[in-house]
Motif scaffolding. Structure first.
Motif, short mmCIF file in Angstrom:
data_model
loop_
_atom_site.label_atom_id
_atom_site.label_comp_id
_atom_site.label_asym_id
_atom_site.label_seq_id
_atom_site.Cartn_x
_atom_site.Cartn_y
_atom_site.Cartn_z
N THR A 61 0.84 -1.20 0.00
CA THR A 61 0.00 0.00 0.00
C THR A 61 0.87 1.25 0.00
OG1 THR A 61 -0.11 0.21 2.43
CG2 THR A 61 -1.75 -1.21 1.35
N ALA A 62 0.30 2.33 -0.50
CA ALA A 62 1.00 3.62 -0.47
C ALA A 62 1.19 4.08 0.96
CB ALA A 62 0.21 4.65 -1.27
N GLU A 63 0.22 3.82 1.81
CA GLU A 63 0.31 4.22 3.22
C GLU A 63 1.51 3.57 3.89
OE1 GLU A 63 -2.33 3.58 7.29
OE2 GLU A 63 -3.38 3.88 5.37
N GLU A 64 1.71 2.28 3.62
CA GLU A 64 2.85 1.57 4.20
C GLU A 64 4.17 2.14 3.68
OE1 GLU A 64 4.58 -3.04 4.43
OE2 GLU A 64 2.74 -2.58 3.31
N ALA A 65 4.19 2.51 2.42
CA ALA A 65 5.42 3.02 1.81
C ALA A 65 5.88 4.32 2.46
CB ALA A 65 5.23 3.22 0.31
N VAL A 66 4.94 5.20 2.74
CA VAL A 66 5.32 6.55 3.23
C VAL A 66 5.52 6.61 4.74
CG1 VAL A 66 4.09 7.61 1.31
CG2 VAL A 66 2.95 7.41 3.52
N ARG A 67 5.00 5.62 5.46
CA ARG A 67 5.07 5.70 6.91
C ARG A 67 6.53 5.67 7.38
NH1 ARG A 67 1.48 2.21 8.19
NH2 ARG A 67 -0.17 3.71 8.68
N GLY A 68 6.96 6.74 8.05
CA GLY A 68 8.31 6.84 8.58
C GLY A 68 9.34 7.33 7.58
N ALA A 69 8.96 7.51 6.31
CA ALA A 69 9.91 8.01 5.31
C ALA A 69 10.20 9.49 5.56
CB ALA A 69 9.36 7.81 3.90
N ASP A 70 11.41 9.91 5.20
CA ASP A 70 11.76 11.34 5.31
C ASP A 70 11.28 12.10 4.09
OD1 ASP A 70 13.51 11.16 7.76
OD2 ASP A 70 14.59 9.77 6.44
N VAL A 71 11.38 11.45 2.93
CA VAL A 71 11.05 12.10 1.66
C VAL A 71 10.15 11.16 0.87
CG1 VAL A 71 11.96 12.99 -0.52
CG2 VAL A 71 13.24 13.34 1.61
N VAL A 72 9.12 11.72 0.26
CA VAL A 72 8.22 10.97 -0.62
C VAL A 72 8.39 11.51 -2.04
CG1 VAL A 72 5.83 10.36 -1.14
CG2 VAL A 72 6.58 10.59 1.25
N VAL A 73 8.61 10.62 -2.99
CA VAL A 73 8.73 11.00 -4.40
C VAL A 73 7.53 10.43 -5.14
CG1 VAL A 73 10.08 10.80 -6.52
CG2 VAL A 73 11.25 10.99 -4.30
N THR A 74 6.81 11.28 -5.86
CA THR A 74 5.72 10.79 -6.71
C THR A 74 6.13 10.90 -8.16
OG1 THR A 74 4.67 12.98 -6.53
CG2 THR A 74 3.82 11.24 -5.11
N ALA A 87 -4.03 10.48 -1.52
CA ALA A 87 -5.17 10.07 -0.70
C ALA A 87 -4.94 8.68 -0.11
CB ALA A 87 -6.44 10.09 -1.54
N ALA A 88 -4.38 7.78 -0.93
CA ALA A 88 -4.12 6.42 -0.46
C ALA A 88 -3.03 6.40 0.62
CB ALA A 88 -3.71 5.54 -1.64
N ALA A 89 -2.11 7.35 0.54
CA ALA A 89 -0.98 7.39 1.49
C ALA A 89 -1.27 8.21 2.73
CB ALA A 89 0.25 7.97 0.78
N SER A 90 -2.39 8.90 2.75
CA SER A 90 -2.64 9.92 3.77
C SER A 90 -2.55 9.39 5.20
CB SER A 90 -4.00 10.58 3.54
OG SER A 90 -5.05 9.62 3.61
N GLY A 91 -2.92 8.14 5.41
CA GLY A 91 -2.87 7.58 6.76
C GLY A 91 -1.46 7.35 7.27
N GLN A 115 -1.86 22.27 -2.72
CA GLN A 115 -2.86 22.48 -1.67
C GLN A 115 -3.18 21.18 -0.95
OE1 GLN A 115 -4.25 25.50 -0.56
NE2 GLN A 115 -4.72 24.04 1.07
N ARG A 116 -3.29 20.08 -1.69
CA ARG A 116 -3.55 18.78 -1.06
C ARG A 116 -2.41 18.41 -0.11
NH1 ARG A 116 -7.42 15.40 -3.85
NH2 ARG A 116 -8.29 16.48 -5.65
N ALA A 117 -1.18 18.68 -0.54
CA ALA A 117 -0.03 18.39 0.31
C ALA A 117 -0.05 19.23 1.58
CB ALA A 117 1.27 18.64 -0.47
N ALA A 118 -0.36 20.51 1.42
CA ALA A 118 -0.44 21.40 2.59
C ALA A 118 -1.50 20.93 3.57
CB ALA A 118 -0.74 22.83 2.13
N ASP A 119 -2.63 20.45 3.04
CA ASP A 119 -3.70 19.96 3.90
C ASP A 119 -3.26 18.74 4.71
OD1 ASP A 119 -5.34 21.95 2.91
OD2 ASP A 119 -6.39 20.63 1.49
N LEU A 120 -2.29 17.98 4.17
CA LEU A 120 -1.77 16.81 4.86
C LEU A 120 -0.58 17.13 5.75
CD1 LEU A 120 -1.93 14.21 1.92
CD2 LEU A 120 -3.38 14.24 3.97
N GLY A 121 -0.16 18.40 5.74
CA GLY A 121 0.98 18.81 6.55
C GLY A 121 2.33 18.53 5.89
#
Length: 302
Positions: A61-74, A87-91, A115-121
């Motif tokens: 899952t995208a959520e698992e991939a980003v959890r704890g990462a310093d940098v996310v590349v799309t 949206a899939a990674a938001s959790g 804007q979506r990124a800002a909403d997610l912090g």
């Protein structure tokens, strides 16, 4: 690109790569060669699976991939695909995490994604790249960056791994994407120019290789001309950059030009050629398959 002899104490961010198509997988491998920890996710997981052999952690899952990462590349096909991945990674995201949005999505989608990124912090950086399959795999892309310089130290190991050259354009998201559209305008008109020269040579009964030999070594020659022509003449249209993706980018350029009050006749004609070639079944081939748009129907072997 980071050397294998680099200081082992140097900062090495954990990187999540969302999207492992032609470009994303090449970038992930460049990050791995630089000694960075990489987590890879793709909507179709089988496309990410080969990266495990290179040392990446392939997640379901995208959520698992980003959890704890310093940098996310799309690195995905378009704006809606990036929005869906976020949206899939938001959790799994955390406040202050850095997002390098490298997909070519156009001006409007860049603003929406920021804007979506800002909403997610998330700290959003607009980071499109110039190059195709081979430069992505070699860590030799040209990287355009627009975003806050405060996170420069965090992202530099990532940028150095994927690119031969990094160009900081400004701090406001969108500046890098606008420059990328200008660069892609040159690429798109060039590839169609090459295709039309080959079409005309064949139509006039001239061996296309004669044209290439005349050009070779002269001031108008280029590795791009020779390489793309060789792909057509050999019949090997394995994609470095697919024709359908080039058509998508062409439409983004035309949208941007219309908004800016600029008329781009050559890009509009290029879009027409891409549409015809895609309709003939060449969308998944390299973009030089625009060559088939200039052949009479009875000449097309497909």
């Amino acid at each position: 690109m980071t050397s294998s002899t680099a200081d082992t104490t140097a900062y090495r961010p954990v990187v999540a790569v969302l999207g492992t198509g032609i470009m994303g997988s090449g970038m992930a491998r460049s990050l791995l060669r630089a000694g960075l920890d990489v987590r890879a996710w793709n909507r179709t997981q089988s496309r990410a699976a080969p990266l495990a052999a290179d040392g990446a952690v392939v997640t379901g899952t995208a959520e698992e991939a980003v959890r704890g990462a310093d940098v996310v590349v799309t690195m995905l096909s378009d704006g809606p695909s990036v929005a869906a991945a976020l949206a899939a990674a938001s959790g799994g995201v955390h406040t202050g995490q850095v997002l390098l949005q490298s997909s070519t999505v156009g001006i409007d989608a860049t603003a929406d994604l920021a804007q979506r990124a800002a909403d997610l912090g998330l700290v959003y950086l607009d980071v499109p790249v110039s190059g195709t399959k081979q430069p992505a795999e070699q860590g030799a892309l040209t990287v355009f960056v627009a975003g806050p310089t405060a996170v420069r130290a965090t992202v530099e190991p990532v940028l150095d791994a994927i690119g031969r050259r990094t160009v900081w354009v400004g701090e406001a998201p969108g500046a890098a994407s606008r420059l990328k559209l200008v660069v892609n305008t040159w690429v798109i008109t060039m590839v169609n120019n090459i295709a039309e020269c080959l079409n005309l040579a064949e139509g006039l009964g001239i061996d296309p290789q004669s044209f290439l030999d005349v050009m070779k070594g002269g001031p108008l020659d280029s590795a791009y001309l020779q390489g793309k022509s060789a792909a057509v003449l050999s019949g090997d249209l394995t994609p470095s950059f697919t024709l359908s993706t080039a058509l998508k980018d062409t439409r983004l350029i035309l949208d941007a030009a219309q908004s800016a009050g600029v008329r781009l006749d050559l890009v509009a004609a290029s879009a027409d050629r891409f549409v015809r070639a895609e309709a003939a079944g060449h969308g998944g081939e390299d973009m030089i398959a625009t060559y088939y748009a200039g052949r009479a129907p009875e000449q097309d072997d497909d």
